[in-house]
Design a protein around this motif. Structure first.
Motif, PDB file in Angstrom:
ATOM      1  N   ASP B 112       0.815  -1.205   0.000  1.00  0.00           N
ATOM      2  CA  ASP B 112       0.000   0.000   0.000  1.00  0.00           C
ATOM      3  C   ASP B 112       0.851   1.258   0.000  1.00  0.00           C
ATOM      4  O   ASP B 112       2.069   1.211   0.076  1.00  0.00           O
ATOM      5  CB  ASP B 112      -0.938  -0.009   1.200  1.00  0.00           C
ATOM      6  N   LYS B 113       0.170   2.377  -0.097  1.00  0.00           N
ATOM      7  CA  LYS B 113       0.855   3.664  -0.195  1.00  0.00           C
ATOM      8  C   LYS B 113       0.713   4.452   1.101  1.00  0.00           C
ATOM      9  O   LYS B 113      -0.265   4.311   1.845  1.00  0.00           O
ATOM     10  CB  LYS B 113       0.234   4.503  -1.318  1.00  0.00           C
ATOM     11  N   ILE B 145       5.294   6.222  -1.486  1.00  0.00           N
ATOM     12  CA  ILE B 145       4.602   7.432  -1.068  1.00  0.00           C
ATOM     13  C   ILE B 145       3.724   7.965  -2.190  1.00  0.00           C
ATOM     14  O   ILE B 145       4.167   8.123  -3.330  1.00  0.00           O
ATOM     15  CB  ILE B 145       5.607   8.498  -0.638  1.00  0.00           C
ATOM     16  N   ALA B 146       2.461   8.212  -1.858  1.00  0.00           N
ATOM     17  CA  ALA B 146       1.568   8.900  -2.788  1.00  0.00           C
ATOM     18  C   ALA B 146       1.582  10.367  -2.395  1.00  0.00           C
ATOM     19  O   ALA B 146       1.088  10.735  -1.340  1.00  0.00           O
ATOM     20  CB  ALA B 146       0.170   8.322  -2.679  1.00  0.00           C
ATOM     21  N   GLN B 147       2.206  11.181  -3.246  1.00  0.00           N
ATOM     22  CA  GLN B 147       2.312  12.596  -2.917  1.00  0.00           C
ATOM     23  C   GLN B 147       1.100  13.346  -3.433  1.00  0.00           C
ATOM     24  O   GLN B 147       0.843  13.365  -4.641  1.00  0.00           O
ATOM     25  CB  GLN B 147       3.560  13.194  -3.552  1.00  0.00           C
ATOM     26  N   ALA B 148       0.385  13.954  -2.559  1.00  0.00           N
ATOM     27  CA  ALA B 148      -0.785  14.710  -2.975  1.00  0.00           C
ATOM     28  C   ALA B 148      -0.393  16.171  -3.146  1.00  0.00           C
ATOM     29  O   ALA B 148       0.696  16.596  -2.764  1.00  0.00           O
ATOM     30  CB  ALA B 148      -1.891  14.579  -1.941  1.00  0.00           C
ATOM     31  N   ALA B 156      -7.463  13.301   2.321  1.00  0.00           N
ATOM     32  CA  ALA B 156      -8.600  12.704   1.622  1.00  0.00           C
ATOM     33  C   ALA B 156      -8.280  11.265   1.216  1.00  0.00           C
ATOM     34  O   ALA B 156      -9.147  10.396   1.263  1.00  0.00           O
ATOM     35  CB  ALA B 156      -8.960  13.541   0.400  1.00  0.00           C
ATOM     36  N   LEU B 157      -7.035  11.030   0.818  1.00  0.00           N
ATOM     37  CA  LEU B 157      -6.653   9.673   0.408  1.00  0.00           C
ATOM     38  C   LEU B 157      -6.819   8.696   1.575  1.00  0.00           C
ATOM     39  O   LEU B 157      -7.271   7.564   1.389  1.00  0.00           O
ATOM     40  CB  LEU B 157      -5.211   9.656  -0.111  1.00  0.00           C
ATOM     41  N   ARG B 160     -10.609   8.392   2.473  1.00  0.00           N
ATOM     42  CA  ARG B 160     -11.345   7.567   1.532  1.00  0.00           C
ATOM     43  C   ARG B 160     -10.917   6.106   1.574  1.00  0.00           C
ATOM     44  O   ARG B 160     -11.439   5.279   0.844  1.00  0.00           O
ATOM     45  CB  ARG B 160     -11.126   8.075   0.104  1.00  0.00           C
ATOM     46  N   GLY B 161      -9.874   5.824   2.395  1.00  0.00           N
ATOM     47  CA  GLY B 161      -9.416   4.444   2.476  1.00  0.00           C
ATOM     48  C   GLY B 161      -8.532   4.029   1.327  1.00  0.00           C
ATOM     49  O   GLY B 161      -8.194   2.857   1.192  1.00  0.00           O
ATOM     50  N   GLU B 162      -8.134   4.971   0.485  1.00  0.00           N
ATOM     51  CA  GLU B 162      -7.235   4.614  -0.609  1.00  0.00           C
ATOM     52  C   GLU B 162      -5.846   4.288  -0.072  1.00  0.00           C
ATOM     53  O   GLU B 162      -5.150   3.441  -0.606  1.00  0.00           O
ATOM     54  CB  GLU B 162      -7.145   5.765  -1.617  1.00  0.00           C
ATOM     55  N   ALA B 163      -5.446   5.029   0.959  1.00  0.00           N
ATOM     56  CA  ALA B 163      -4.151   4.765   1.604  1.00  0.00           C
ATOM     57  C   ALA B 163      -4.409   4.419   3.068  1.00  0.00           C
ATOM     58  O   ALA B 163      -5.234   5.065   3.711  1.00  0.00           O
ATOM     59  CB  ALA B 163      -3.256   5.999   1.495  1.00  0.00           C
TER      60      ALA B 163
END
Ligand SMILES: Nc1ncnc2c1ncn2[C@@H]1O[C@H](COP(=O)(O)OP(=O)(O)OP(=O)(O)O)[C@@H](O)[C@H]1O
Ligand SMILES: Nc1ncnc2c1ncn2[C@@H]1O[C@H](COP(=O)(O)OP(=O)(O)OP(=O)(O)O)[C@@H](O)[C@H]1O
Ligand code: MOO
Ligand SMILES: [Mg+2]
Ligand SMILES: [Mg+2]
Lengths: 360, 234, 231, 360, 231
Positions: B112-113, B145-148, B156-157, B160-163
């Protein structure tokens, strides 16, 4: 056999047409705006009638009563449109072969024949945007011919062509009408074309069929001039080949006991030939003239004289069972004392020949 | 009554600053307008002569930027608020994280991220990167890492349960009912998170009063309510 | 919760004003450029074409910076306009309109250009033989024939203006009542914890406005564009 | 006076044309693809010649040597295009008035006259997309007529019209050609139209002028048939009104010592009238026939006999100083023993009348 | 300073891939919708038209959120896709392509629709009389005639994809090598003091790519679209 009975409206214009057209050519005549192109569009399935029935042989193309409305592409009805409608992005060759290539049609005339006849060999790789008006019209004719139709409709197909070109194409269409065994609907304003080509004639007037039937019958009715906009009226004679005059490239035709000479036709003795004669081309003499260049002189009898309002009068003649129409000045009628029953000689200067089968 | 005071403020200040300035307006009858955007955007706009009277940056680097160009009244510059960096997870997450050099963040993430704000540019991302580096985790999690675009998007990520995990400010974590704070980064893992404020050169007459109000004890509760720490003058 | 706050009302009104002004003011320019690209033959045509597309290709934020650097108070054009005509764009609603116009420009030009290219030039030739001068031919023949493209372009530009955010906030910032359009307001709200409801509400307002604009343009297009088609 | 001398190329096609056209109508004849429409486009300024000069009266429209190339709108040259080119978004009325409204033209014919003549009153508020082919063509003619041109060019303007409609429009164009004092270029494949309308004839063949000059001269040259695609050749006779035969709506015309009878023309005694006679409409007799409906019998002398390859031969006759052409079968030529110098009688069945001034 | 870093090269390559895939994959859908809007008569046509324009009207960030909510791993469609087809969009370049496709969609549809409306239906009728079925007519007549519109739409969508940032970063965030496109990279740089040079360099790369795409589309359009025009 095409069987048409339709009732449609288009804007303020209403068309009610009912007629039958057999194998061979049927001419559609009528003044500008009479509804000829609309009729063609309805038969092709491009305009939907309010009601009616259109049948081609045993195939019903449209029948409002039974909810039948065959899609355009299934009708196998080729159209030469008044405005050519060539595909601008395709070469002339691709346009010509469109029916075979995209429509999966086969049959119809041979590509080389059609291209040769129409004189468009040099244009095959051009795009339609670079054709002259007459060239485009010829390509449109070719495209329709090559699509192997079961009904061919042509909306003034030769209107932009010169006399010589017409003279080349007409015999081909003529042959097509006779040999192909498919009905041809031919919209034209040129009486000579019609006389030459058509077996049947439908006259439209303001959306109504003013007259329809075998060409001979319709043409021999004297009252149609005004409605149909025919500047030239005419009539049709049925003859039989009697022999050839090879020295002079002429053919002898028998008309009952009498004979006519016409420019050579390739036909066997005994074959039936229909002749179309314009009323303007028929003169009348009280005695058989001598030393005259007009060789076609037929003994006839006046059956009717119709006086017009101007300088002209129409005289209907009987040659045996056949009818011939002549247009003279009123003065000639008076001076020659032409009245019904008077025996006269009909002088025919030139004729159009149309080979053909039965009475249709 | 002169023209209204214009505040250029980092977008993350919105809730607290709006509330504080509404109070200010009510009490003084003076008008205040606040333009919220990214600190970098605001700084460059001030550089181009924006009609701002007060600048509140989300970090020191963009305040330094305008300071370096001589665009602010140096004397009025002050670090006014502070914030904390936290690790968040979706509300129903069962993950527990103990922040420390042997936290094995990479293993915790698996495939996961980890949601963060841009680690090269956005302050929250920069702080997070420094903290993870200090904790020896950066190398291993760098690729996960998911950089927003900003902290809110990172949040929000997670929300929303994305990360499954994300690093955001305490102020953001507090406001979102769909996330829970699972740990707080010790203050020594990253430079102090401060929000400097200053008067822009040639600020209007009322601006000083507005800035004073923001820095006053009277206003402090608006900021504390949103999770900021209030830094008295040092 | 469904009625917008006064501040939001201000943003809505401003957005409509900005979008309308941006669309209408850029329309003639876009039309001229579309004509040039469709008809002209000149060196640098590809370049012009490229420049027209720039606002699409560049991230909006970059476009915003370019505008800020050029039309800002310190920027060369901005300075010139202010010094000579007293026109200030930076941090004013007029600047927001400029940003929106620039961002919508490529769509306007493209739509119009497509329509111009579809016009049968033979009709224009016919008009010339009847004595009409170039501008008259343009207004009486070309323009009516490309109306569908103009409507399409205008609607795209208008819609884009309603949604444009990156370039606007970068160029003119996000000052309530002056430069805060609906998207900038939405941006602020997105940065605010717990404001999802308000974001949704403003987004719906945008959508509603654009629906009205769409319907209008479709109606106009139908009334003009297709009225002359043959059945 | 229109003075044309151009050299242009369009794709592979090259056009070299040089001719003059005076006041009145000049017909442009030529087979499909010969370059007629291209010539029209070049004169209108829609296609740019490589070199040449086009002058209309004392206005130079184009002169490559002097770098003159008048913009289309300044040429005051109205065109009826082969494909109508009506403005699809404007009503018929607006189309008709376009020259006045958008082109700020004045002069030309009256709106009501033109609309009445063309029979398009009922169409004024329609859009061109809803017109029939012939209706659109009529509107296009009207649009050109109403633009007050100094040169009118018509590219097969009547091709989609029926005989009756043609018969209405032709006299109007005829009058226009005579009275308006402006040159008219008229592209047509219909010989009867040309004979009726034109004073001069330009024959184009593969982009070259094969013949140009007064209609009489060009038509009397026997060798042009193949090139021009004229199915019908003809000739022109200059006559003078000798009197009226009111009872029969006829007019007597003097041709030297001899006389002809034609359908009534409103002309004073002594007025000069030009007659166009198709070669097909002229028969030859060795003795003056009696009791014959053909009243026009002229004493003549054979000047030349041209044998074709088919059934036909062309015979050129002299009637005083004038020339008349007749097309017979080769057999007739042989049997009547027609050779140059032989005195004969020419029988003229019908004529087209064209009133007109000088020799042009 | 003018040669891109390896990381930037990755972003450039990814951008091109994302823009190409987005454009090509959405093209058929856009064409179908354009045909429907131009030709169809059905209830809900205005609604469809409105929906097509949504990505324009909404701020890109909002569009990104909507995508996230819908196509994210937890979103209904995203969940469905993953469970049934193993397709994951979130945090993948495919998601970036989806975002780009959605953002470019309105332009594609509009350009195509304009071209479809300009097609002379009489030609299609003629094709039908020659026996061609509806799909054959479409491919042999309609499609070639609307190619200019398709090229225009594709180029707009491609350019927009190169510049799209807000929706992309919101939906798939900014993962170097996976979802970091040129605009995302630029965004990072813009937030960094003193990175103006790098911003400029990346912006120029975008511009260069789009110029090539533009030239290509113009060339194709000239070769097909205008080749059949009369002089
Ligand atoms: N746009 C064009 N580009 C290239 N060649 C053309 C173009 N238009 C016409 N041509 C060619 O030029 C020649 C002359 O065409 P033009 O239209 O002048 O003929 P036309 O005499 O008017 O024939 P028609 O009686 O068939 O209308 C033809 O061979 C035609 O194929
Ligand atoms: N699309 C249309 N909508 C409404 N009315 C039309 C439409 N097309 C033709 N008409 C009208 O219908 C009538 C018949 O038109 P049609 O085209 O069938 O005539 P036509 O006999 O072919 O004439 P032409 O010889 O002039 O081509 C005309 O009065 C015309 O004005
Ligand atoms: O695409 Mo943008 O990111 O803000 O308009
Ligand atoms: Mg018709
Ligand atoms: Mg022509």
């Amino acid at each position: 056999m095409l069987d048409v009975f339709i009732d449609l409206s288009r804007g303020e214009f209403a068309l009610q047409a009912s007629f039958r057209a057999g194998v061979g050519a049927t001419a559609i005549f009528g003044r500008s705006g009479a509804g000829k192109s609309t009729l063609v569009a309805a038969i092709a399935g491009l305009v939907r009638p309010n009601a009616g029935r259109i049948a081609l042989g045993d195939r019903v193309l449209f029948d409002s009563a039974h909810g039948i409305d065959l899609p355009v592409r299934r009708r196998r009805v080729a159209v030469v449109f008044q405005e050519s409608r060539l595909f601008p992005h395709l070469s002339v060759r691709r346009n010509l072969l469109y029916g075979r290539w995209a429509g999966r049609r086969s049959g119809g005339s041979s590509f080389d024949d059609v291209v040769g006849l129409l004189g468009i060999e040099a244009l095959l790789d051009r795009k339609p945007g670079r054709l002259s008006g007459g060239e485009a019209q010829r390509v449109a004719i070719g495209r329709a011919l090559l699509s192997g139709p079961e009904l061919l409709m042509m909306d003034e197909p030769l209107s932009h062509l010169d006399g010589a070109r017409r003279a080349e194409i007409l015999p081909f269409l003529e042959r097509l009408a006779t040999e192909s065994g498919i009905p041809i609907l031919y919209v034209s304003h040129a009486m000579d074309e019609v006389i030459r080509l058509a077996d049947q004639l439908v006259i439209l007037d303001k959306g109504m069929v003013a007259a329809a039937g075998p060409l001979e019958d319709v043409l021999n009715r004297i009252d149609l001039g005004a409605i149909s906009g025919l500047a030239e009226a005419g009539s049709v004679l049925m003859t039989e080949v009697a022999g050839q005059v090879t020295d002079y490239a002429l053919t002898r035709l028998a008309l009952g006991e009498q004979e006519l000479l016409v420019p050579e036709i390739a036909a066997a003795t005994g074959e039936r030939i229909r002749l179309r004669v314009l009323a303007d081309d028929v003169a009348i003499a009280l005695e058989r003239p001598k030393a005259l260049s007009i060789r076609n002189v037929l003994a006839a009898e006046v059956t009717e004289v119709a006086h017009g309002t101007g300088a002209h009068a129409d005289v209907l003649l009987a040659i045996g069972p056949q009818r011939l129409r002549s247009r003279l000045t009123r003065q000639s009628v008076a001076e020659l004392g032409l009245v019904a029953g008077k025996p006269v000689f009909a002088l025919i200067k030139s004729v159009a020949i149309r080979r053909g089968g039965g009475e249709s | 009554q002169g023209k209204s005071t214009v505040i250029f403020a980092a977008a993350s200040m919105r809730n607290a600053l709006d509330a504080a300035m509404a109070d200010y307006k009510k009490n003084t009858g003076k008008d205040v307008k606040i333009s919220y955007a990214g600190s970098s955007t605001l700084a460059k706009q001030i550089e181009q002569g924006a009609p701002a009277d007060i600048f509140i940056s989300a970090d020191t680097q963009w305040m330094d930027y305008v300071d370096g160009k001589g665009l602010i009244d140096k004397a009025t510059r002050k670090d006014v608020f502070g914030n904390a960096l936290v690790m968040v997870a979706p509300k129903d997450s069962t993950k527990s994280v103990a922040i420390g050099p042997d936290m094995k963040l990479a293993d915790l993430l698996g495939s996961d991220k980890l949601a963060m704000a841009d680690t090269n540019a956005v302050p929250a991302g920069l702080y997070g990167k420094q903290a993870l580096t200090k904790l020896g985790q950066w190398e291993s999690v760098q690729g996960k890492i998911a950089q927003a675009a900003d902290v809110r998007a990172a949040l929000a990520l997670v929300s929303r349960g994305e990360a499954p995990l994300g690093i955001v400010y305490a102020t953001d974590a507090k406001a979102d009912p769909k996330v829970k704070m699972v740990a707080t980064f010790p203050a020594d893992t990253h430079p102090p998170i401060v929000y400097p404020a200053a008067l822009v050169k040639n600020a209007g007459l009322d601006a000083k009063a507005a800035l004073d109000f923001i820095e006053s004890d009277a206003a402090s509760h608006f900021f504390k309510e949103q999770g900021f720490t209030f830094l008295p003058a040092y | 919760m469904w009625s917008p706050s006064p501040e939001e009302m201000t943003a809505i009104r401003l957005s409509i004003r900005v979008a309308s002004v941006a669309t209408l003011a850029s329309l003639p320019v876009a039309l001229a450029v579309a004509m040039l690209l469709a008809r002209g033959r000149f060196p640098g045509k590809s370049l012009l074409n490229g420049i027209v597309h720039l606002p699409l290709v560049l991230p909006p934020v970059v476009t915003g910076y370019v505008l800020l650097l050029t039309f800002g108070r310190m920027g060369p054009v901005g300075h010139f306009l202010q010094a000579n005509f007293g026109i200030v764009l930076a941090f004013r609603w007029t600047g927001a309109a400029l940003a929106a116009a620039v961002m919508g420009f490529p769509f306007q030009v493209r739509a119009m250009r497509l329509s111009v290219e579809a016009v049968d030039r033979k009709l224009e030739q016919a008009a010339a033989t009847l004595g009409a001068s170039a501008p008259i031919i343009f207004t009486t023949v070309t323009l009516p024939l490309i109306l569908p493209g103009i409507f399409a372009g205008a609607v795209l530009a208008f819609a884009k203006s309603l949604g444009e955010f990156g370039a606007t906030i970068t160029f003119v910032s996000n000052i309530p009542g002056e430069t805060q359009t609906i998207p900038s307001a939405i941006y602020s709200l997105i940065q605010t914890p717990g404001a999802e409801g308000e974001v949704l509400r403003l987004a719906l307002v945008s959508v509603a406005i654009s629906f009205v604009a769409l319907m209008l343009s479709e109606m106009l297009a139908r009334q003009t564009g297709r009225r002359w088609a043959s059945v």
